[in-house]
Design an enzyme around this catalytic site. Structure first.
Site, PDB file in Angstrom:
ATOM      1  N   ASP A  20       0.866  -1.191   0.000  1.00  0.00           N
ATOM      2  CA  ASP A  20       0.000   0.000   0.000  1.00  0.00           C
ATOM      3  C   ASP A  20       0.896   1.233   0.000  1.00  0.00           C
ATOM      4  O   ASP A  20       2.123   1.133   0.137  1.00  0.00           O
ATOM      5  CB  ASP A  20      -0.919  -0.006   1.244  1.00  0.00           C
ATOM      6  N   SER A  21       0.273   2.402  -0.098  1.00  0.00           N
ATOM      7  CA  SER A  21       1.037   3.649   0.005  1.00  0.00           C
ATOM      8  C   SER A  21       1.418   3.936   1.460  1.00  0.00           C
ATOM      9  O   SER A  21       2.376   4.654   1.717  1.00  0.00           O
ATOM     10  CB  SER A  21       0.190   4.804  -0.527  1.00  0.00           C
ATOM     11  N   GLY A  53      -3.595   9.403  -3.387  1.00  0.00           N
ATOM     12  CA  GLY A  53      -4.891   9.938  -3.823  1.00  0.00           C
ATOM     13  C   GLY A  53      -4.830  11.273  -4.527  1.00  0.00           C
ATOM     14  O   GLY A  53      -5.694  11.600  -5.337  1.00  0.00           O
ATOM     15  N   CYS A  84      -4.488  -1.499  -1.993  1.00  0.00           N
ATOM     16  CA  CYS A  84      -4.727  -0.064  -2.158  1.00  0.00           C
ATOM     17  C   CYS A  84      -5.694   0.106  -3.321  1.00  0.00           C
ATOM     18  O   CYS A  84      -5.398  -0.320  -4.444  1.00  0.00           O
ATOM     19  CB  CYS A  84      -3.397   0.624  -2.460  1.00  0.00           C
ATOM     20  N   ASN A  85      -6.850   0.693  -3.052  1.00  0.00           N
ATOM     21  CA  ASN A  85      -7.838   0.900  -4.111  1.00  0.00           C
ATOM     22  C   ASN A  85      -7.316   1.848  -5.186  1.00  0.00           C
ATOM     23  O   ASN A  85      -7.567   1.653  -6.367  1.00  0.00           O
ATOM     24  CB  ASN A  85      -9.121   1.501  -3.523  1.00  0.00           C
ATOM     25  N   THR A  86      -6.596   2.895  -4.756  1.00  0.00           N
ATOM     26  CA  THR A  86      -6.108   3.890  -5.718  1.00  0.00           C
ATOM     27  C   THR A  86      -5.165   3.219  -6.709  1.00  0.00           C
ATOM     28  O   THR A  86      -5.320   3.342  -7.925  1.00  0.00           O
ATOM     29  CB  THR A  86      -5.385   5.032  -4.967  1.00  0.00           C
ATOM     30  N   GLU A 162      -3.584   7.224   9.371  1.00  0.00           N
ATOM     31  CA  GLU A 162      -2.134   7.211   9.605  1.00  0.00           C
ATOM     32  C   GLU A 162      -1.842   7.650  11.048  1.00  0.00           C
ATOM     33  O   GLU A 162      -1.011   7.060  11.729  1.00  0.00           O
ATOM     34  CB  GLU A 162      -1.418   8.146   8.615  1.00  0.00           C
ATOM     35  N   CYS A 198     -11.137   2.702   0.303  1.00  0.00           N
ATOM     36  CA  CYS A 198      -9.739   3.028   0.568  1.00  0.00           C
ATOM     37  C   CYS A 198      -9.357   2.141   1.730  1.00  0.00           C
ATOM     38  O   CYS A 198     -10.092   2.079   2.731  1.00  0.00           O
ATOM     39  CB  CYS A 198      -9.593   4.503   0.942  1.00  0.00           C
ATOM     40  N   THR A 199      -8.228   1.456   1.602  1.00  0.00           N
ATOM     41  CA  THR A 199      -7.879   0.475   2.641  1.00  0.00           C
ATOM     42  C   THR A 199      -7.537   1.126   3.979  1.00  0.00           C
ATOM     43  O   THR A 199      -7.518   0.451   5.006  1.00  0.00           O
ATOM     44  CB  THR A 199      -6.707  -0.407   2.171  1.00  0.00           C
ATOM     45  N   HIS A 200      -7.287   2.433   3.968  1.00  0.00           N
ATOM     46  CA  HIS A 200      -7.069   3.118   5.246  1.00  0.00           C
ATOM     47  C   HIS A 200      -8.348   3.172   6.089  1.00  0.00           C
ATOM     48  O   HIS A 200      -8.286   3.247   7.316  1.00  0.00           O
ATOM     49  CB  HIS A 200      -6.600   4.557   5.006  1.00  0.00           C
TER      50      HIS A 200
HETATM   51  N1  DGL Z   1      -4.827   3.176   0.941  1.00  0.00           N
HETATM   52  C1  DGL Z   1      -5.010   3.787  -0.330  1.00  0.00           C
HETATM   53  C2  DGL Z   1      -6.293   3.298  -1.010  1.00  0.00           C
HETATM   54  O1  DGL Z   1      -6.794   2.237  -0.698  1.00  0.00           O
HETATM   55  C3  DGL Z   1      -4.931   5.282  -0.483  1.00  0.00           C
HETATM   56  C4  DGL Z   1      -4.187   6.188   0.402  1.00  0.00           C
HETATM   57  C5  DGL Z   1      -3.442   7.282  -0.346  1.00  0.00           C
HETATM   58  O2  DGL Z   1      -4.022   8.309  -0.744  1.00  0.00           O
HETATM   59  O3  DGL Z   1      -2.244   7.062  -0.552  1.00  0.00           O
HETATM   60  O4  DGL Z   1      -6.795   3.940  -1.888  1.00  0.00           O
END
Ligand code: DGL
Length: 273
Positions: A20-21, A53, A84-86, A162, A198-200
């Site tokens: 992920d990011s 994002g 990570c969805n993005t 975060e 978003c996985t966050h």
């Molecule tokens: N965790 C990431 C997702 O699922 C995005 C977080 C980011 O903006 O880096 O989209």
């Protein structure tokens, strides 16, 4: 098409790589660990590129493909999960074309949300980049025909997750703002299912439940991804012969505060990529 490597060639300690990011992929790692207690895992976060994002499609695709290429040579994973969805909605196809490795992506859980909604109105929160992707349009057309899908970019929630994992105060006002912004859209008040795209965001499940109330069900893809990984690695030898590891693309003093959250997940070997 996903390739399944032949089981006899796979070392028992070859890890499942979860990428992920930032810390968001830990919500996926939790589901993978629950489904596959014996799987060796390596968590990788492109902290130097966080947040994805607000970046362009070209930049995200280049970073993700480059990093996964490097890591697949270095760590020889049996499978990589883009948690990570993005990154997945932008680069999954391209990464699958260039890496000779099974790749599991993370895409917004629109299908289960559409099956679950009773009011026919679904909310979706994700990053700015995710909510504008054609991939999301395609999922909406395929699985949510006849329903209303209200999309909202909620980048502040990435920072909130975060912070939470570092033991810092969570910006609850940002979460309440997201709930209020969705409610203000036409039909927003009748949302009964919210896709955490978003996985966050599943890391903020308690805070989201408090802001959205008991009538809104939260849906994310983590368990489905874990089932998919378990299926693709079924029958392979697995041994956790070393502590699970996490690698990051930058430090900037942001790694140390993460150690307790990583240790709680059995990850004690923490370093830079
Ligand atoms: N965790 C990431 C997702 O699922 C995005 C977080 C980011 O903006 O880096 O989209």
């Amino acid at each position: 098409m996903t390739q399944i490597a032949a089981a006899p060639d796979i070392a028992a300690d070859a890890p499942v790589l979860i990428f992920d990011s930032g810390v968001g992929g830990l919500s996926v790692l939790d589901a993978v660990r629950a489904a596959m207690p014996d799987a060796p895992l390596i968590y990788a976060a492109d902290t130097a590129g966080l947040p994805y994002g607000s970046k362009s499609e070209a930049e995200i695709a280049a970073r993700v493909a480059g990093l996964l290429g490097r890591m697949s040579e270095r760590y020889r994973p049996r499978l990589a999960c883009i948690a990570c969805n993005t990154a997945s909605t932008i680069a999954l196809g391209m990464v699958r074309d260039v890496l000779h490795l099974p790749i599991v992506g993370t895409v917004p859980a629109i299908k289960p949300a559409a099956e679950r909604t009773r009011t026919g109105t679904i909310g979706l929160i994700g990053t700015e980049a995710t909510i504008r992707q054609a991939y999301v349009d395609k999922l909406e057309a395929e699985f949510a025909k006849g329903k209303t899908l209200l999309r909202l970019a909620a980048p502040d929630l990435v920072a909130a997750a975060e912070a939470k994992l570092r033991g810092e105060p969570v910006d609850v006002a940002a979460i309440e703002r997201a709930a209020a912004n969705l409610a203000r859209m036409a039909d927003g008040k009748v949302i009964d299912v919210l896709v955490l795209a978003c996985t966050h965001f599943p890391l903020l499940a308690d805070e989201l439940r408090a802001a959205f109330g008991p009538d809104v069900a939260l849906v994310d893809g983590a368990e489905g991804i874990a089932r998919r990984i378990a299926h693709l690695t079924q029958g392979q030898p697995m041994a956790r012969s070393r502590p699970d590891r996490a690698v990051f693309t930058s430090d900037d003093g942001r790694l140390d505060p993460l150690r307790p959250a990583l240790a709680a997940r059995g990850i004690t070997d923490v370093g830079l990529l």
